[in-house]
Structures are given as structure tokens and as C-alpha cells.
Write a protein that holds these residues in place. Sequence first.
Motif, mmCIF file in Angstrom:
data_model
loop_
_atom_site.group_PDB
_atom_site.id
_atom_site.type_symbol
_atom_site.label_atom_id
_atom_site.label_comp_id
_atom_site.label_asym_id
_atom_site.label_seq_id
_atom_site.Cartn_x
_atom_site.Cartn_y
_atom_site.Cartn_z
ATOM 1 N N VAL A 1 0.820 -1.211 0.000
ATOM 2 C CA VAL A 1 0.000 0.000 0.000
ATOM 3 C C VAL A 1 0.853 1.261 0.000
ATOM 4 O O VAL A 1 0.560 2.213 -0.708
ATOM 5 C CB VAL A 1 -0.970 -0.013 1.198
ATOM 6 C CG1 VAL A 1 -1.507 1.392 1.455
ATOM 7 C CG2 VAL A 1 -2.104 -0.979 0.953
ATOM 8 N N TYR A 2 1.928 1.267 0.780
ATOM 9 C CA TYR A 2 2.722 2.497 0.877
ATOM 10 C C TYR A 2 3.253 2.974 -0.472
ATOM 11 O O TYR A 2 3.016 4.113 -0.856
ATOM 12 C CB TYR A 2 3.869 2.310 1.900
ATOM 13 C CG TYR A 2 3.366 2.348 3.320
ATOM 14 C CD1 TYR A 2 2.944 3.553 3.869
ATOM 15 C CD2 TYR A 2 3.314 1.203 4.108
ATOM 16 C CE1 TYR A 2 2.474 3.604 5.170
ATOM 17 C CE2 TYR A 2 2.840 1.243 5.403
ATOM 18 C CZ TYR A 2 2.423 2.446 5.937
ATOM 19 O OH TYR A 2 1.959 2.499 7.212
ATOM 20 N N PRO A 3 3.941 2.113 -1.221
ATOM 21 C CA PRO A 3 4.440 2.598 -2.523
ATOM 22 C C PRO A 3 3.313 3.025 -3.454
ATOM 23 O O PRO A 3 3.408 4.052 -4.123
ATOM 24 C CB PRO A 3 5.176 1.387 -3.106
ATOM 25 C CG PRO A 3 5.363 0.441 -2.006
ATOM 26 C CD PRO A 3 4.351 0.724 -0.959
ATOM 27 N N ILE A 4 2.229 2.254 -3.463
ATOM 28 C CA ILE A 4 1.134 2.616 -4.369
ATOM 29 C C ILE A 4 0.518 3.942 -3.943
ATOM 30 O O ILE A 4 0.300 4.859 -4.758
ATOM 31 C CB ILE A 4 0.065 1.506 -4.398
ATOM 32 C CG1 ILE A 4 0.674 0.230 -5.001
ATOM 33 C CG2 ILE A 4 -1.149 1.944 -5.220
ATOM 34 C CD1 ILE A 4 -0.189 -0.989 -4.834
ATOM 35 N N GLY A 5 0.289 4.049 -2.636
ATOM 36 C CA GLY A 5 -0.257 5.301 -2.112
ATOM 37 C C GLY A 5 0.631 6.470 -2.466
ATOM 38 O O GLY A 5 0.163 7.536 -2.872
ATOM 39 N N ASP A 6 1.919 6.259 -2.341
ATOM 40 C CA ASP A 6 2.860 7.341 -2.640
ATOM 41 C C ASP A 6 2.796 7.746 -4.111
ATOM 42 O O ASP A 6 2.810 8.930 -4.435
ATOM 43 C CB ASP A 6 4.292 6.908 -2.289
ATOM 44 C CG ASP A 6 4.478 6.859 -0.780
ATOM 45 O OD1 ASP A 6 3.638 7.490 -0.083
ATOM 46 O OD2 ASP A 6 5.416 6.214 -0.320
ATOM 47 N N VAL A 7 2.735 6.734 -4.976
ATOM 48 C CA VAL A 7 2.680 7.047 -6.409
ATOM 49 C C VAL A 7 1.452 7.903 -6.705
ATOM 50 O O VAL A 7 1.510 8.904 -7.426
ATOM 51 C CB VAL A 7 2.652 5.747 -7.249
ATOM 52 C CG1 VAL A 7 2.290 6.062 -8.691
ATOM 53 C CG2 VAL A 7 3.998 5.060 -7.180
ATOM 54 N N ILE A 8 0.333 7.498 -6.093
ATOM 55 C CA ILE A 8 -0.892 8.261 -6.327
ATOM 56 C C ILE A 8 -0.746 9.687 -5.789
ATOM 57 O O ILE A 8 -1.164 10.668 -6.415
ATOM 58 C CB ILE A 8 -2.103 7.524 -5.697
ATOM 59 C CG1 ILE A 8 -2.340 6.230 -6.472
ATOM 60 C CG2 ILE A 8 -3.345 8.408 -5.716
ATOM 61 C CD1 ILE A 8 -3.359 5.327 -5.857
ATOM 62 N N LEU A 9 -0.100 9.832 -4.632
ATOM 63 C CA LEU A 9 0.093 11.169 -4.062
ATOM 64 C C LEU A 9 1.004 12.023 -4.945
ATOM 65 O O LEU A 9 0.755 13.205 -5.140
ATOM 66 C CB LEU A 9 0.707 11.078 -2.662
ATOM 67 C CG LEU A 9 -0.267 10.952 -1.501
ATOM 68 C CD1 LEU A 9 0.421 11.364 -0.220
ATOM 69 C CD2 LEU A 9 -1.511 11.806 -1.718
ATOM 70 N N VAL A 10 2.055 11.393 -5.486
ATOM 71 C CA VAL A 10 2.939 12.129 -6.394
ATOM 72 C C VAL A 10 2.116 12.646 -7.567
ATOM 73 O O VAL A 10 2.180 13.817 -7.959
ATOM 74 C CB VAL A 10 4.088 11.223 -6.903
ATOM 75 C CG1 VAL A 10 4.813 11.873 -8.069
ATOM 76 C CG2 VAL A 10 5.061 10.935 -5.780
ATOM 77 N N PHE A 11 1.292 11.757 -8.071
ATOM 78 C CA PHE A 11 0.431 12.134 -9.192
ATOM 79 C C PHE A 11 -0.464 13.313 -8.807
ATOM 80 O O PHE A 11 -0.563 14.307 -9.531
ATOM 81 C CB PHE A 11 -0.421 10.915 -9.574
ATOM 82 C CG PHE A 11 -0.875 10.937 -10.979
ATOM 83 C CD1 PHE A 11 0.021 10.667 -12.000
ATOM 84 C CD2 PHE A 11 -2.185 11.245 -11.297
ATOM 85 C CE1 PHE A 11 -0.389 10.699 -13.321
ATOM 86 C CE2 PHE A 11 -2.600 11.281 -12.601
ATOM 87 C CZ PHE A 11 -1.694 11.005 -13.618
#
Length: 736
Positions: free
Chosen positions: A132-142
Amino acid sequence: MDVAGAAATAAAAWLASNRCSDARTSSAWRLIAVAFLCPTIGLAVGAIYVIMGTELVSPSVIDLSWFSYYPLMLIGLLRFPMRTQSRFSKRRMRIDTITITIGTLSVVWYFVLGPTLAQEGASVLVLLAAGVYPIGDVILVFGVVYALTNVLAPATRFALGFFGAAILVQVVCDVAYGWSVTGGQATLGSVVLDLYLAAIALYVIGAASQRPVSAEELRERPAETIDASPQAGRLGRWLPFAIPALVFALLIGAQFGAETYLRVGLAVGAAAVTGLVLLRQFVAQNELVDAQGELSFLAMHDVLTGLPNRALVLDRAAQSLARARRQHAPIAALFVDIDGFKNVNDTFGHAAGDELLQCIAARLKGLVRESDTVGRIGGDEFVLLLDSLNFDVAPELVAERVIEVVREPMQLSAAGNRTVTVTASIGVATSVGESADDLLRDADMAMYMAKTKGKNCTVVFESSMHTAAHDRLLLEMDLRAAIAENQFFLLYQPTFDLRTETVTGVEALIRWEHPVHGIVPPDRFIPLAEQTGMIIEIGDWVLSEACAQGAKWHAEGHEIGIAVNVSARQLDDDQEIVQHVKAALDESGLAASALTLEITETALMSDPDRASARLQTLKELGVRIAIDDFGTGYSSMAYLRQFPVDALKIDRSFISGAAHTPASAAILRSLVQLGKTLELETLGEGIEETTQLRNLQHEQCDSGQGFLFARPLAAEKLGEFLRDVTSPKTPAGSDV
Ligand code: C2E
Ligand code: CA
Ligand code: CA
């Protein structure tokens, strides 16, 4: 310490929310504050657990609190007021988001999820936590990149810059954390924690740097509706392709030695992103076709009213004409021009003008049948093409209906709900043969005639208008040249005291010495000069020339009055006429009381209240004012009393008529009586015969002017005339 950091960020965001008066900006910050409140609570509870000696197993309450942080943060970031995106880019954006998410998931699978799954005893929950953390981060970067490039307020963009940096730091941390959880690199832990603190510091600074944003400030920034934000594109444009490319690169790399299940996972991911990229291209291509359709609509239509523009009107006219030729049935074009549109624009602003045009466009569309065309081909110019085998109603009748619907009052919200009324001038042309251009040009010319006829009417085109318009054009060009080369001169016609039969003054009358046509009388060019505004310059010249000549005669001992004709157009700008008169008097040294301004009755009565104010300002200069051509303009007694005038010049038609019929003699008598009642000087114009002179003397008219006494004379001739005037009834030599 973590708790404190998250709490500090939440507090800073809350304060930023309170600072901003714009509702959306404020609620965005509030959401971000709530997002940070989640880990604050999670971390606090976690700390209590630790104090109580309970071991925290991943995923812990801390993990759960972070999971709610991501969606809240994303919604918060996207809540800031942004440039509006076109529906096109929105659709593409959605596909891109799915592509990036699946692509990232594939990568996470390959590096983190897959290997963890292979470990003995790893629970599904641990896996999830790590993923979840990496995916969440990618979405936040976006989200942060999207917000940074589209957010409207510069102050918010500045604050979000820090957020972007913070999220990047956070990404690094989370990747490292994922590693430490799955790969057991426990030593990384302390470094990661320090970095988390740096991220938190950046968040706090970001939220604290948000300067107040008001709704008014945002309203001033135009929201771009067209998808033309190049910066917004840059990252968003290559990520949807770069991430699938990365998946494919990993897939190729995985062929050399990676476990089968990892390869299968990647292959599934690669297939999915390939499908998505294809879908995106398909959507983009369709959008292009739609956009082209929209563009060609715009190229053929007027944006404001949605009506066909000139190009399309001409095209439709050409088609109709082709049909008309085959079927020997005429088509008609109505050229509609709104009278007084400029006034509405100037008085109430362009928004009101636009509203008025839209309202008129709707009314015109309601008038005609489906098969007819209504177009807007210029600022306030509309064209109706009536295309039919045999008109249901004659085009002139349609024109009458147009005049009626345009004349109906309009309530304009852009003008503070005021009611505005305008009229239309219409030119009608019918054709079976000529080109579309010719048809519109004829209708335009007829419309022009309607304007010159006094507006608010319809004129049907006749071929003689071509020559008339042509002549007019030539005359206009010549007149401009005449002004530039000063081809004008003045003649002076004396006026007489009818009791003593002595000269009281002169009236200055303009002549134009045309290089080809010779001397042109004022009736031929003054109306055109008035229409084109050239009369302002010409009138100014007449004033200074007449005053200079008058001053000369005064210097020679002839204390006579000088009368100058002034057009209605010259009175449009009261400042201008006052300045011109003042300048003419100052430069010549002529006493103001020696100058009489003659203004026709019709010019005064077209807008009596305004005229009254104008005359008042002129009167204050000390000049005299005479109403010219009196008796032809329907003056009401009320206004005559109100105008500050000194003399009435009774029109020639009453003088010449009076000699012959008893009725006209009666009218002349009442006109002179009217002057006497109002205590004004009365002057009879155009006295040609002795009987006419006797009539006027009998009515006790004060003064007179006419060929019987003297024709208009050149200045030197008039000088001689003044010197040897012995008997006023001896006709003087003429200069005309
Ligand atoms: P108006 O102001 O009524 O001027 C009198 C006109 O009657 C003059 O014509 C004059 O020549 C003519 N007239 C004088 N006595 C007799 C007569 O006994 N019998 C006949 N049949 N006509 C007589 P003109 O000079 O051709 O001027 C025509 C009009 O042009 C003037 O009418 C005036 O309205 C205008 N105009 C002349 N000069 C100027 C000027 O400098 N500025 C402006 N704005 N208009 C001017
Ligand atoms: Ca006159
Ligand atoms: Ca006159």
C-alpha cells in the motif's frame, strides 16, 4: 516525535485553512489537516501500546492510520481551485491513472509483493502493508504534480511546492521501509525515521507558507477551458507511457533467471497496461476527430450567438442561388443592422452589448422557418436568407416583422436589469442569378439607404443605388481632398433692417471650388460632410474665416453682425463647439456679441432637451443665436420659450408663398407675431420681389435677406457694397 510532527502539520494546515477566505481553498486545507490527523492519532495510540509493553505487529494501528491518510490527502490536493479541464483531457486522465496504478502495482509485485509472498509464513496483511505504501505514494505524487500544475492561486502553488518535495522524501522513505519490512534490513529503520522528520518539516513549512487566498482574487484569474496547459501535460504526458515501458523492461529482464510466478505476474501487468495504452490512443484519436468537428463548427459559426458566420452565410447563399437558378425562383437576403447598438455598448458595457446581440439573435431565429438561414456577419449586422420557391410572405413583410421584434424592449441583466430598446435598419435584395457576394452587397447597400433615410425602416434594393453609391463615394473622396487642400471659400450675403433698409449684418455661406466641377453649392456636399463627420473640421474653418473677415470689416468701421451656420453634428460634442467658437473669437479679436450662430429648427428639435443645454453653454460665450429655417421644424412653444435664442429666421417658403395666397400670408403673420410674443428678432429669408418685402414690412418683421437686396458676395465685393450702399433696393452684382 512522530506524533508531534504529524500533529504540527495538521495544525499548520488547519491554520492555513482559516487564513483563506476562498471556500474551496479553505476546505482543501481542512481536508489536508484531517488527513494528517489520522496518523497523529494512529501514532499516538501506537505509542501508548509501546508504553504498555504490547508489541506492534505489522500491519499495526499505525499502518491503518496511514492508509486513511492517502485518500484524504489526495482528495484534499485535488480540492484546490484549478484551471478547468476540457472533457477531453478528463477522460484521458482517468485512463492514465489506471495505467499508472496497474503499472506501479506490477513493479511493486516484482520487487516487493512477489518476493514477500515467496517467504514462508508471510501473512496477507503484511503483504498489503508493504504494497500500500508505494502505491499510495505514487498516487500522491500524481496528485501533487497535478495540483501544482493546475492550481489557480500562485500562493497555493508556492505552498504545494513544499508538499511536492515532502512527498518525494516520503516516497524514498516508504520504499526503504518496504524493504526493511520484507527484506529484514532492520538497520535502515533509524535513517528512515530521520527522513520522515524532514518530510514532516517540509509539510509544516508548506502549510505555514500559504498566504491568504480570497475568492475575488481567483475570479480575476481566467479559468482556461481549452486543454492547452503545456506544463500540466509534461509529466502527465510521459508517465502513462514510461511506466508501461518500465514494466516491459522488467519483463524482458525477468526472462533471465527470475522465478516463474514473478514473470507471470509481470506478464499479466504488461498485458493490462498494453491494453490501456491502446485504449488511450483510441480515445485520443476519437477526441481529435471530435475536436476537428468542433473547430470546423467554430470556423463557420459566430461564437457569441452560435449563428452561421459570414463564410457560412455566403456558402448557404451560394447553394440557394444555384437552386434558384435551376428552379427560376428567387431568393431574398435581408441585411439587418441594429441602430444605436454602439450606444448600448458605450453606456452599459460590452457584456450588455453581447447580451443584447444574443437576445436579438434568438428573436430573429424565431421569425424564420427551419429552411431559412439567420447569420451574424459583423458586430451588429445580421443577415436573413429567405430561401423558397415562392415566399410564403413577401420579404418586405418579413422585414417589417424583424423591425417589430427588434423594437421590443429588452431587459438586460448585464445592464443591471435595465430595459433597453433598439431599432433595426434593413436592406432587402432578391436575386435569381448573381453571386452570393453580389446579393449581400446589394442588401447591404439598401440597408445603408435605410440608415440615411433616418433608420428604423426597410429599403428594397434598386439598381440605381449602385450609381448613387458610386457617386457618393467619389464625392466623399473629393471632399476629403478638399479639406486637405482647402478648396473652400466663403460668400457673404447682407441682411437688412426692414424699417430703415440699411445693412445690419452678413451671413457667411460656404462654397467649394472643385478642381473639375467648378463651384459646388453647399446643398451638394454639406449633408455628406454631416454624415461623415467632416463637417466638424469644415465648420471650424468657416467659424475662424468668418470671424477674421468680420473683424476686418469692424476695423474698417463697418459695425455689422456676422452670422455663421452651424450643423447639428457640430453640436454633438458641446466641449468641442465651445472651444472652436472661443478660438475663432480670440484669434480674430471679433466681439462675441457681433457673432450669430444659426442653427436649424430641425437640428434643435431632434433632441430639444440636449439642444437646450448646448445652446445655454454657447450663449454663455456672449454670442447671439438664431433659429434657421424657422417654421419647417414643428417647434413647440414650450421649447421655444426654453431655448436661449435671439432671432428667428423665417424660412423662405413662407416668404415666397405669402405674396400669392391669403393662407400663406396668414401663416407668415402668425410666425412674425410668434417672434414678437417671444420678444425675438424676426428675419424674413429669400426676399426676391418687392411685394414680398412690402408684406414683411406690413407685418412689422424686423429684418430681411434675399436676392432683392443682394446675392451672396465675395468678401471684397461685399466690402465695396458696404461702402457705396446707397439704395438697398438696387440689386448688387452676383458672385454665384
Ligand atoms: P440657409 O442657411 O437657409 O442659407 C440661405 C440660403 O438661401 C443660401 O443658399 C442663400 O444663397 C439662399 N438665398 C438667399 N437669398 C435668396 C433668395 O432671395 N432666393 C433664393 N432662392 N435663395 C436665396 P446657399 O448658400 O446655397 O446655402 C444653402 C444652405 O447650405 C444654407 O441654407 C445652409 O443651411 C447651408 N450652409 C451654407 N453655408 C454653410 C456653412 O458654412 N455651414 C453649414 N453647416 N451649412 C451651410
Ligand atoms: Ca442660415
Ligand atoms: Ca435658412
